[in-house]
Design a protein around this motif. Sequence first.
Motif, PDB file in Angstrom:
ATOM      1  N   ARG A   1      -9.762  -4.610   0.386  1.00  0.00           N
ATOM      2  CA  ARG A   1      -9.835  -4.622  -1.076  1.00  0.00           C
ATOM      3  C   ARG A   1      -9.360  -3.271  -1.571  1.00  0.00           C
ATOM      4  NH1 ARG A   1     -12.053  -8.448  -4.353  1.00  0.00           N
ATOM      5  NH2 ARG A   1     -12.225  -7.836  -6.522  1.00  0.00           N
ATOM      6  N   GLY A   2      -8.420  -3.315  -2.513  1.00  0.00           N
ATOM      7  CA  GLY A   2      -7.869  -2.057  -2.987  1.00  0.00           C
ATOM      8  C   GLY A   2      -7.236  -2.191  -4.356  1.00  0.00           C
ATOM      9  N   SER A   3      -6.922  -1.056  -4.939  1.00  0.00           N
ATOM     10  CA  SER A   3      -6.356  -1.000  -6.271  1.00  0.00           C
ATOM     11  C   SER A   3      -4.839  -1.176  -6.212  1.00  0.00           C
ATOM     12  CB  SER A   3      -6.693   0.352  -6.918  1.00  0.00           C
ATOM     13  OG  SER A   3      -6.140   0.456  -8.200  1.00  0.00           O
ATOM     14  N   VAL A   4      -4.289  -1.934  -7.147  1.00  0.00           N
ATOM     15  CA  VAL A   4      -2.851  -2.190  -7.181  1.00  0.00           C
ATOM     16  C   VAL A   4      -2.125  -0.962  -7.717  1.00  0.00           C
ATOM     17  CG1 VAL A   4      -1.024  -3.610  -8.179  1.00  0.00           C
ATOM     18  CG2 VAL A   4      -3.201  -4.664  -7.501  1.00  0.00           C
ATOM     19  N   ASP A   5      -1.162  -0.484  -6.928  1.00  0.00           N
ATOM     20  CA  ASP A   5      -0.358   0.672  -7.324  1.00  0.00           C
ATOM     21  C   ASP A   5       1.112   0.267  -7.316  1.00  0.00           C
ATOM     22  OD1 ASP A   5       0.844   3.058  -7.827  1.00  0.00           O
ATOM     23  OD2 ASP A   5       0.260   4.020  -5.938  1.00  0.00           O
ATOM     24  N   PRO A   6       1.701  -0.002  -8.480  1.00  0.00           N
ATOM     25  CA  PRO A   6       3.096  -0.452  -8.514  1.00  0.00           C
ATOM     26  C   PRO A   6       4.088   0.576  -8.003  1.00  0.00           C
ATOM     27  CG  PRO A   6       2.275  -0.010 -10.730  1.00  0.00           C
ATOM     28  CD  PRO A   6       1.097   0.043  -9.819  1.00  0.00           C
ATOM     29  N   ALA A   7       3.684   1.835  -7.893  1.00  0.00           N
ATOM     30  CA  ALA A   7       4.593   2.845  -7.357  1.00  0.00           C
ATOM     31  C   ALA A   7       5.003   2.517  -5.922  1.00  0.00           C
ATOM     32  CB  ALA A   7       3.939   4.222  -7.408  1.00  0.00           C
ATOM     33  N   GLY A   8       4.173   1.751  -5.244  1.00  0.00           N
ATOM     34  CA  GLY A   8       4.470   1.384  -3.872  1.00  0.00           C
ATOM     35  C   GLY A   8       5.176   0.055  -3.722  1.00  0.00           C
ATOM     36  N   PHE A   9       5.550  -0.581  -4.824  1.00  0.00           N
ATOM     37  CA  PHE A   9       6.205  -1.882  -4.762  1.00  0.00           C
ATOM     38  C   PHE A   9       7.610  -1.762  -4.161  1.00  0.00           C
ATOM     39  CE2 PHE A   9       3.929  -4.343  -8.420  1.00  0.00           C
ATOM     40  CZ  PHE A   9       2.757  -4.330  -7.672  1.00  0.00           C
ATOM     41  N   ALA A  10       8.022  -2.798  -3.472  1.00  0.00           N
ATOM     42  CA  ALA A  10       9.397  -2.891  -2.985  1.00  0.00           C
ATOM     43  C   ALA A  10      10.338  -3.402  -4.069  1.00  0.00           C
ATOM     44  CB  ALA A  10       9.464  -3.815  -1.768  1.00  0.00           C
ATOM     45  N   SER A  11       9.786  -4.122  -5.037  1.00  0.00           N
ATOM     46  CA  SER A  11      10.595  -4.596  -6.158  1.00  0.00           C
ATOM     47  C   SER A  11      11.184  -3.416  -6.917  1.00  0.00           C
ATOM     48  CB  SER A  11       9.736  -5.435  -7.108  1.00  0.00           C
ATOM     49  OG  SER A  11      10.448  -5.761  -8.297  1.00  0.00           O
ATOM     50  N   ARG A  12      12.337  -3.634  -7.528  1.00  0.00           N
ATOM     51  CA  ARG A  12      12.959  -2.583  -8.325  1.00  0.00           C
ATOM     52  C   ARG A  12      12.211  -2.359  -9.635  1.00  0.00           C
ATOM     53  NH1 ARG A  12      19.395  -1.993  -8.549  1.00  0.00           N
ATOM     54  NH2 ARG A  12      18.856  -1.053  -6.546  1.00  0.00           N
TER      55      ARG A  12
ATOM     56  N   ARG B   1       8.523  -2.637 -12.142  1.00  0.00           N
ATOM     57  CA  ARG B   1       7.105  -2.306 -12.012  1.00  0.00           C
ATOM     58  C   ARG B   1       6.234  -3.016 -13.050  1.00  0.00           C
ATOM     59  NH1 ARG B   1       9.219  -0.903  -8.125  1.00  0.00           N
ATOM     60  NH2 ARG B   1       9.393   1.157  -7.171  1.00  0.00           N
ATOM     61  N   ASN B   2       6.753  -4.039 -13.692  1.00  0.00           N
ATOM     62  CA  ASN B   2       6.020  -4.686 -14.784  1.00  0.00           C
ATOM     63  C   ASN B   2       4.957  -5.649 -14.273  1.00  0.00           C
ATOM     64  OD1 ASN B   2       8.675  -5.977 -14.154  1.00  0.00           O
ATOM     65  ND2 ASN B   2       7.978  -7.596 -15.522  1.00  0.00           N
ATOM     66  N   THR B   3       3.941  -5.061 -13.657  1.00  0.00           N
ATOM     67  CA  THR B   3       2.808  -5.835 -13.152  1.00  0.00           C
ATOM     68  C   THR B   3       1.624  -5.725 -14.107  1.00  0.00           C
ATOM     69  OG1 THR B   3       1.158  -6.062 -11.377  1.00  0.00           O
ATOM     70  CG2 THR B   3       2.076  -3.869 -11.734  1.00  0.00           C
ATOM     71  N   PRO B   4       0.902  -6.827 -14.332  1.00  0.00           N
ATOM     72  CA  PRO B   4      -0.292  -6.763 -15.167  1.00  0.00           C
ATOM     73  C   PRO B   4      -1.529  -6.279 -14.413  1.00  0.00           C
ATOM     74  CG  PRO B   4       0.037  -9.011 -14.441  1.00  0.00           C
ATOM     75  CD  PRO B   4       1.205  -8.210 -13.922  1.00  0.00           C
ATOM     76  N   TYR B   5      -1.357  -5.979 -13.128  1.00  0.00           N
ATOM     77  CA  TYR B   5      -2.515  -5.655 -12.286  1.00  0.00           C
ATOM     78  C   TYR B   5      -2.628  -4.170 -11.948  1.00  0.00           C
ATOM     79  CZ  TYR B   5      -1.820 -10.650 -11.614  1.00  0.00           C
ATOM     80  OH  TYR B   5      -1.605 -11.987 -11.827  1.00  0.00           O
ATOM     81  N   GLU B   6      -1.810  -3.332 -12.545  1.00  0.00           N
ATOM     82  CA  GLU B   6      -1.859  -1.909 -12.208  1.00  0.00           C
ATOM     83  C   GLU B   6      -3.269  -1.355 -12.379  1.00  0.00           C
ATOM     84  OE1 GLU B   6       0.349   2.350 -13.200  1.00  0.00           O
ATOM     85  OE2 GLU B   6       0.857   0.553 -14.372  1.00  0.00           O
ATOM     86  N   GLY B   7      -3.784  -0.739 -11.316  1.00  0.00           N
ATOM     87  CA  GLY B   7      -5.122  -0.161 -11.343  1.00  0.00           C
ATOM     88  C   GLY B   7      -6.237  -1.164 -11.114  1.00  0.00           C
ATOM     89  N   ARG B   8      -5.896  -2.440 -11.027  1.00  0.00           N
ATOM     90  CA  ARG B   8      -6.917  -3.473 -10.834  1.00  0.00           C
ATOM     91  C   ARG B   8      -7.207  -3.626  -9.345  1.00  0.00           C
ATOM     92  NH1 ARG B   8      -7.495  -8.538 -14.523  1.00  0.00           N
ATOM     93  NH2 ARG B   8      -9.260  -9.608 -13.583  1.00  0.00           N
ATOM     94  N   GLU B   9      -8.456  -3.793  -9.009  1.00  0.00           N
ATOM     95  CA  GLU B   9      -8.824  -3.982  -7.613  1.00  0.00           C
ATOM     96  C   GLU B   9      -8.705  -5.452  -7.245  1.00  0.00           C
ATOM     97  OE1 GLU B   9     -12.971  -3.650  -5.662  1.00  0.00           O
ATOM     98  OE2 GLU B   9     -12.122  -1.620  -5.529  1.00  0.00           O
ATOM     99  N   LEU B  10      -7.961  -5.731  -6.175  1.00  0.00           N
ATOM    100  CA  LEU B  10      -7.760  -7.098  -5.703  1.00  0.00           C
ATOM    101  C   LEU B  10      -8.018  -7.170  -4.198  1.00  0.00           C
ATOM    102  CD1 LEU B  10      -4.455  -8.113  -7.557  1.00  0.00           C
ATOM    103  CD2 LEU B  10      -6.767  -8.974  -8.037  1.00  0.00           C
ATOM    104  N   PRO B  11      -8.397  -8.346  -3.704  1.00  0.00           N
ATOM    105  CA  PRO B  11      -8.666  -8.495  -2.277  1.00  0.00           C
ATOM    106  C   PRO B  11      -7.409  -8.848  -1.493  1.00  0.00           C
ATOM    107  CG  PRO B  11      -9.190 -10.540  -3.373  1.00  0.00           C
ATOM    108  CD  PRO B  11      -8.712  -9.584  -4.445  1.00  0.00           C
ATOM    109  N   GLY B  12      -7.483  -8.645  -0.196  1.00  0.00           N
ATOM    110  CA  GLY B  12      -6.435  -9.118   0.695  1.00  0.00           C
ATOM    111  C   GLY B  12      -5.212  -8.225   0.729  1.00  0.00           C
ATOM    112  N   ARG B  13      -4.597  -8.178   1.909  1.00  0.00           N
ATOM    113  CA  ARG B  13      -3.392  -7.366   2.104  1.00  0.00           C
ATOM    114  C   ARG B  13      -2.572  -7.982   3.223  1.00  0.00           C
ATOM    115  NH1 ARG B  13      -2.925  -2.963   5.816  1.00  0.00           N
ATOM    116  NH2 ARG B  13      -1.135  -1.589   5.369  1.00  0.00           N
ATOM    117  N   VAL B  14      -1.329  -8.288   2.921  1.00  0.00           N
ATOM    118  CA  VAL B  14      -0.428  -8.788   3.959  1.00  0.00           C
ATOM    119  C   VAL B  14      -0.052  -7.621   4.858  1.00  0.00           C
ATOM    120  CG1 VAL B  14       1.814  -9.854   4.440  1.00  0.00           C
ATOM    121  CG2 VAL B  14       0.472 -10.618   2.461  1.00  0.00           C
ATOM    122  N   THR B  15      -0.309  -7.761   6.153  1.00  0.00           N
ATOM    123  CA  THR B  15       0.006  -6.677   7.085  1.00  0.00           C
ATOM    124  C   THR B  15       1.290  -6.932   7.857  1.00  0.00           C
ATOM    125  OG1 THR B  15      -1.335  -7.652   8.867  1.00  0.00           O
ATOM    126  CG2 THR B  15      -2.430  -6.106   7.361  1.00  0.00           C
ATOM    127  N   HIS B  16       1.580  -8.216   8.160  1.00  0.00           N
ATOM    128  CA  HIS B  16       2.776  -8.536   8.933  1.00  0.00           C
ATOM    129  C   HIS B  16       3.434  -9.799   8.374  1.00  0.00           C
ATOM    130  CE1 HIS B  16       0.528  -6.038  11.763  1.00  0.00           C
ATOM    131  NE2 HIS B  16       1.626  -5.910  12.490  1.00  0.00           N
TER     132      HIS B  16
END
Length: 428
Positions: A385-396, A398-413
């Motif tokens: 569980r962690g906070s969404v940081d669009p600075a780390g996005f692979a997309s070109r 950054r218009n995410t509505p979840y910036e700073g929001r804590e969400l569960p789950g993380r794709v590792t592979h």
Amino acid sequence: MSKILIRGAKVLGGEPQDVLIDGAVIEAVGTGLSAEGAEVVEAEGRVLLPGLVDLHTHLREPGREDSETVLTGTRAAASGGYTAVFAMANTFPVADTAGVVEQVYRLGQEHGYCDVQPIGAVTVGLEGRKLAELGAMHESAAGVTVFSDDGKCVDDAVIMRRALEYVKAFGGVVAQHAQEPRLTEGAQMNEGIVSAELGLGGWPAVAEESIIARDVLLAEHVGSRVHICHLSTAGSVEIVRWAKSRGIDVTAEVTPHHLLLTDELVRTYNPVYKVNPPLRTERDVLALREALADGTIDIVATDHAPHPHEDKDCEWAAAAMGMVGLETALSVVQETMVDTGLLDWAGVAARMSFKPAEIGQAKGHGRPVSAGEPANLTLVDTAYRGSVDPAGFASRSRNTPYEGRELPGRVTHTWLRGKATLVDGKLT
């Protein structure tokens, strides 16, 4: 390719098993597997899913490479656990000819982060007046089977009927952006209490529902397939439920943001919450979750809509509509559907891999995690569980509505035909 042994993963959320990949295929699934010289991925406690498939992605190339490209969009897809995406036709030029869809298809093949299946436009230039080259796009190297004017509604009933008749000949599907244009002129957000208080033009639910009602009846009349893009209202759910009870060949999708966010967020006037269709009410959100759980809504699709900073960092009325979603979709589904008990992980696999691959006829995707199947796989750390940081996005974008929001789950592979595109949360 060398062998890969995924050890101790919960396949579709079930009991821990080992999965052995040999080259591009799964060699074996079981317990206590071993393979000399294999690369070992310790996956204890993590969930292994078939690679995710997104039936509704905007990659923007050609024409709007300032917001996204096939390369950056597919890197974002791999980061989110996707092995196949369907690229919408509202590019510049519009993907309404065999030449344009083949260009997008080949760009996907060149970059290799996930498979890209172009969606062809229903009408020339998305103008709603003349059918595009549906047959030529289907017979092209891209093999288009899904057609949509997404971003615009095919509001002419005669054109919609002709499109349904045309694609029936080769088993295609028309994916409708349900928005009656006359009812949404000047609309800025969901029509309701919040729009009245804010003085913003309202976007009534009936603008979506009336088109869906018309199109399911047309599909029944023609005997063809229709797919409803980004369904967003409780009333739309009831129409689709009724249509399915009559045996009409209709499928529907919901976006992650419509499963979580409501029009109350528009009170901030932050354009990051401006989207088409608009964020609806809490009642709609709950109805959408229930419909996804009971199968009335078939799939989750991201409607990943990247925009450059200048198109969003402006006053509400001038801002572009849309949100990025590939890299956060699975986390939002875990938050709204799994952690609430509405779906288990097998249900998530059905709605984010098996069924979208079936609707779009994505060969080699949406397959069981079993021996002999293509090694298109996604490994998820569901305890994270962690906070969404669009600075780390692979997309070109950054218009995410979840910036700073804590969400569960993380794709590792993520593995595409046995080749790792994402390892320990980092793109290869």
